[in-house]
Design an enzyme around this catalytic site. Structure first.
Site, PDB file in Angstrom:
ATOM      1  N   GLY A  15       2.337   7.823  -7.931  1.00  0.00           N
ATOM      2  CA  GLY A  15       1.873   6.440  -7.902  1.00  0.00           C
ATOM      3  C   GLY A  15       0.374   6.431  -7.622  1.00  0.00           C
ATOM      4  O   GLY A  15      -0.107   7.149  -6.744  1.00  0.00           O
ATOM      5  N   ALA A  46      18.112  10.351  -0.247  1.00  0.00           N
ATOM      6  CA  ALA A  46      19.325  10.085  -1.027  1.00  0.00           C
ATOM      7  C   ALA A  46      19.301  10.695  -2.417  1.00  0.00           C
ATOM      8  O   ALA A  46      20.318  10.758  -3.095  1.00  0.00           O
ATOM      9  CB  ALA A  46      19.542   8.578  -1.133  1.00  0.00           C
ATOM     10  N   ASN A  49      -0.403   8.148  -4.121  1.00  0.00           N
ATOM     11  CA  ASN A  49       0.449   7.802  -2.990  1.00  0.00           C
ATOM     12  C   ASN A  49       1.256   9.019  -2.535  1.00  0.00           C
ATOM     13  O   ASN A  49       1.937   9.650  -3.341  1.00  0.00           O
ATOM     14  CB  ASN A  49       1.395   6.673  -3.441  1.00  0.00           C
ATOM     15  CG  ASN A  49       2.428   6.312  -2.395  1.00  0.00           C
ATOM     16  OD1 ASN A  49       2.193   6.450  -1.203  1.00  0.00           O
ATOM     17  ND2 ASN A  49       3.584   5.840  -2.859  1.00  0.00           N
ATOM     18  N   ASN A 107      10.070  19.193  -5.838  1.00  0.00           N
ATOM     19  CA  ASN A 107      10.913  18.687  -6.925  1.00  0.00           C
ATOM     20  C   ASN A 107      11.621  19.802  -7.672  1.00  0.00           C
ATOM     21  O   ASN A 107      12.566  19.555  -8.401  1.00  0.00           O
ATOM     22  CB  ASN A 107      10.060  17.873  -7.902  1.00  0.00           C
ATOM     23  CG  ASN A 107       9.528  16.605  -7.245  1.00  0.00           C
ATOM     24  OD1 ASN A 107      10.279  15.872  -6.617  1.00  0.00           O
ATOM     25  ND2 ASN A 107       8.233  16.377  -7.334  1.00  0.00           N
ATOM     26  N   ARG A 122      15.598  18.116 -10.844  1.00  0.00           N
ATOM     27  CA  ARG A 122      14.858  19.299 -11.305  1.00  0.00           C
ATOM     28  C   ARG A 122      15.092  20.552 -10.456  1.00  0.00           C
ATOM     29  O   ARG A 122      14.557  21.616 -10.746  1.00  0.00           O
ATOM     30  CB  ARG A 122      13.352  18.969 -11.366  1.00  0.00           C
ATOM     31  CG  ARG A 122      12.997  18.179 -12.610  1.00  0.00           C
ATOM     32  CD  ARG A 122      11.562  17.699 -12.550  1.00  0.00           C
ATOM     33  NE  ARG A 122      11.395  16.614 -11.585  1.00  0.00           N
ATOM     34  CZ  ARG A 122      10.218  16.198 -11.123  1.00  0.00           C
ATOM     35  NH1 ARG A 122       9.099  16.783 -11.511  1.00  0.00           N
ATOM     36  NH2 ARG A 122      10.147  15.196 -10.272  1.00  0.00           N
TER      37      ARG A 122
HETATM   38  C1  UD1 Z   1       7.516   8.291  -5.094  1.00  0.00           C
HETATM   39  C2  UD1 Z   1       6.566   7.084  -5.062  1.00  0.00           C
HETATM   40  C3  UD1 Z   1       5.212   7.502  -5.626  1.00  0.00           C
HETATM   41  C4  UD1 Z   1       4.651   8.678  -4.875  1.00  0.00           C
HETATM   42  C5  UD1 Z   1       5.668   9.824  -4.840  1.00  0.00           C
HETATM   43  C6  UD1 Z   1       5.166  10.907  -3.921  1.00  0.00           C
HETATM   44  C7  UD1 Z   1       7.915   5.071  -5.348  1.00  0.00           C
HETATM   45  C8  UD1 Z   1       8.402   4.048  -6.293  1.00  0.00           C
HETATM   46  N1  UD1 Z   1       7.138   6.028  -5.837  1.00  0.00           N
HETATM   47  O1  UD1 Z   1       7.696   8.618  -6.463  1.00  0.00           O
HETATM   48  O2  UD1 Z   1       4.301   6.404  -5.557  1.00  0.00           O
HETATM   49  O3  UD1 Z   1       3.424   9.097  -5.470  1.00  0.00           O
HETATM   50  O4  UD1 Z   1       6.936   9.372  -4.358  1.00  0.00           O
HETATM   51  O5  UD1 Z   1       6.011  12.014  -3.948  1.00  0.00           O
HETATM   52  O6  UD1 Z   1       8.193   4.986  -4.179  1.00  0.00           O
HETATM   53  N2  UD1 Z   1      14.970   8.252  -2.802  1.00  0.00           N
HETATM   54  C9  UD1 Z   1      16.080   7.673  -2.235  1.00  0.00           C
HETATM   55  N3  UD1 Z   1      16.754   6.724  -2.934  1.00  0.00           N
HETATM   56  C10 UD1 Z   1      16.380   6.303  -4.159  1.00  0.00           C
HETATM   57  C11 UD1 Z   1      15.238   6.905  -4.731  1.00  0.00           C
HETATM   58  C12 UD1 Z   1      14.552   7.876  -4.021  1.00  0.00           C
HETATM   59  O7  UD1 Z   1      16.476   8.011  -1.110  1.00  0.00           O
HETATM   60  O8  UD1 Z   1      17.049   5.427  -4.715  1.00  0.00           O
HETATM   61  C13 UD1 Z   1      14.263   9.303  -2.044  1.00  0.00           C
HETATM   62  C14 UD1 Z   1      14.304  10.637  -2.725  1.00  0.00           C
HETATM   63  O9  UD1 Z   1      15.386  11.386  -2.278  1.00  0.00           O
HETATM   64  C15 UD1 Z   1      12.963  11.250  -2.304  1.00  0.00           C
HETATM   65  C16 UD1 Z   1      12.062  10.059  -2.117  1.00  0.00           C
HETATM   66  O10 UD1 Z   1      12.888   8.940  -1.962  1.00  0.00           O
HETATM   67  O11 UD1 Z   1      13.085  11.911  -1.064  1.00  0.00           O
HETATM   68  C17 UD1 Z   1      11.094   9.849  -3.265  1.00  0.00           C
HETATM   69  O12 UD1 Z   1      11.847   9.606  -4.439  1.00  0.00           O
HETATM   70  P1  UD1 Z   1      11.399  10.140  -5.859  1.00  0.00           P
HETATM   71  O13 UD1 Z   1      12.387   9.705  -6.859  1.00  0.00           O
HETATM   72  O14 UD1 Z   1      11.079  11.591  -5.767  1.00  0.00           O
HETATM   73  O15 UD1 Z   1      10.041   9.284  -6.065  1.00  0.00           O
HETATM   74  P2  UD1 Z   1       8.855   9.618  -7.012  1.00  0.00           P
HETATM   75  O16 UD1 Z   1       9.162   9.186  -8.389  1.00  0.00           O
HETATM   76  O17 UD1 Z   1       8.423  11.015  -6.793  1.00  0.00           O
HETATM   77 CA    CA Z   2       9.280  12.963  -5.682  1.00  0.00          CA
END
Ligand code: UD1
Ligand code: CA
Length: 457
Positions: free
Chosen positions: A139, A13, A169, A227, A18
């Protein structure tokens, strides 16, 4: 032990700020296909009961990019965090299943890794982690005194001591739904980013004395998240070099494995040789002994055994039989079918035409909407005029015909078998078999004609 049902949730989502693009991140292409398509491929290989994709940014553009009817699409209207994203999928998850969570922006994850994670998640929680010397942004996996995972702390919430942890993670995890559902309902957003973190379920698991398995992935590219455009380019190169290695392992000779791009499936026979700079798109099949020169672009095509393709040739949706010679600088467009031992030379364009065994079109020609027989020779510069501005018409050329250089064949027209067309002819009526047809003004010489002369000022 009976295998439990498998549900897969793919988080897709996010906007991908970036990437600096209007396009949702998961629609950016890796090896010619959207990032999400790669994740879906690994997901489908596990034969899950359900695949739920959580989409949001970019709206319906994401589901519209995929035709697969087996996907359940769930919209996350506001991106409130990864935990919130998985919450949107809960109504679709089976109570007695295990859920595997994948990220739409982590495209190289293999089905094998997913499988082993799922196997460990049977009635517990399994995390896929990896070691990152510079763990900034990820994480951190916090382990207890016994070395068991106790929680995941996001970079922005971590203490200095936690930031020093290099085990991070991947975002990919598998968990039994009997736990996942209640844990998700307990998430809050009291953290540095004000988001509902999926990663908070790890501390809940520890608290509930549920076993937490952490598998350390030794291949950092499989868990690499995309990213930025820089990340995308790095992962593209890794994807390509791995594909090239796979081809060489089956015996293909590559002039340089770093200079080939495969955007789809490339099936190769034995003793295939590919020079530098070639791009293969869609589904391409290359039979035994084929040689492909430098800088060819070949899409959705099959090339028969022993055929040699010289540099800078473009082939799109064409079928080429065995022992042909094509190029350099040839262009085969959709609907081209070349039978065995045909020769297509430089600056020749063929479209929607069948060329039968042993025929030659060697220089500077356009052959469109044509049926060309066996052993035909089409001279330099011959054009089939297949388009009158409204209609497309066919040209039929019989076996053993000879079309003199620089002739135009105005379709619809038929050239009989064994016919010869005099060079420079404009043929608008059928030409009979076995005879010479000439259709041009007769040569004359003008007496006393003089070139104009320059006059001095
Ligand atoms: C997340 C993890 C982190 C991990 C990293 C690995 C969490 C809180 N953190 O961080 O521990 O090391 O991924 O890459 O889970 N997404 C949604 N809806 C949202 C938010 C995100 O669908 O509301 C999706 C994004 O599109 C993406 C994925 O979830 O595909 C990860 O989201 P992102 O915001 O990139 O998480 P990170 O901060 O990278
Ligand atoms: Ca990410």
């Amino acid at each position: 032990m009976s295998k439990s049902l498998l549900n897969i949730v793919i988080l897709a989502a996010g906007k991908g700020t970036r990437m600096h693009s209007n396009k949702p991140k998961v629609l950016h292409h890796l090896a010619g296909e959207p990032l999400l398509a790669h994740v879906l491929k690994s997901a489908a290989a596990l034969n899950p009961e359900k695949i739920v994709v959580v989409y949001g940014y970019g709206g319906e553009a994401v589901p519209q990019a995929f035709a697969d009817k087996r996907i359940t699409w769930v919209k996350q209207t506001e991106q409130l965090g990864t935990g919130h994203a998985v919450q949107q999928a809960v109504p679709y998850l089976d109570d007695d299943a295990t859920t595997l969570i994948l990220l739409g922006d982590v495209p190289l994850i293999s089905a094998a890794h997913c499988e082993s994670l799922v196997a460990q998640a049977h009635s517990q929680l399994a995390l896929l982690t990896f070691i990152k010397p510079d763990p900034t942004g990820y994480g951190r996996i916090v382990r207890d005194d016994q070395g068991n995972p106790a929680s995941i702390v996001e970079h922005k919430d971590a203490t200095d001591a936690q930031r020093a942890i290099q085990e991070v993670n991947s975002g990919i995890m598998a968990v039994s739904n009997q736990y996942l559902k209640p844990w998700l309902s307990q998430l809050n957003n009291e953290n540095a980013q004000g988001e509902y973190y999926l990663t908070d379920i790890v501390a809940m698991a520890a608290n509930d004395h549920v076993t937490i398995a952490a598998e350390i992935c030794d291949d950092e590219w499989q868990v690499a998240g995309i990213n930025s455009k820089q990340d995308l380019a790095s992962v593209e190169r890794v994807y390509q070099i791995r594909y090239a290695q796979k081809l060489m392992a089956t015996g293909v000779t590559l002039a340089d494995p770093a200079r080939i791009d495969i955007r789809g499936e490339l099936n190769t026979g034995q003793d295939v040789e590919i020079d530098v700079g070639c791009v293969f798109e869609g589904n391409v099949t290359i039979a035994d002994g084929v040689k492909i020169g430098a800088y060819c672009v070949i899409k959705d095509a099959s090339i028969g055994a022993g055929t040699v393709i010289s540099p800078y040739t473009h082939i799109d949706q064409a079928k080429v039989a065995n022992d042909c010679r094509i190029g350099p600088y040839a262009r085969l467009r959709p609907g081209t079918q070349l039978s065995a031992s045909t020769h297509i030379g430089n600056f020749v364009e063929i479209k929607n035409s069948q060329i039968d065994v042993g025929s030659k079109v060697n220089h500077l020609s356009y052959v469109g909407d044509s049926t060309v027989g066996k052993s035909v020779n089409i001279g330099a510069g011959v054009i089939t005029c297949n388009y009158d501005g409204v209609n497309k018409s066919r040209t039929v050329i019989g076996d053993h015909a000879f079309i003199g250089s620089d002739s135009q064949l105005i379709a619809p027209v038929t050239i009989g078998a064994g016919a010869t067309i005099g060079a420079g002819s404009t043929v608008s009526k059928d030409a009979p078999a076995d005879q010479l047809t000439v259709a041009r003004a007769r040569q004359v010489t003008i007496n006393n004609w003089k070139r104009p002369e320059k006059t001095k000022k």
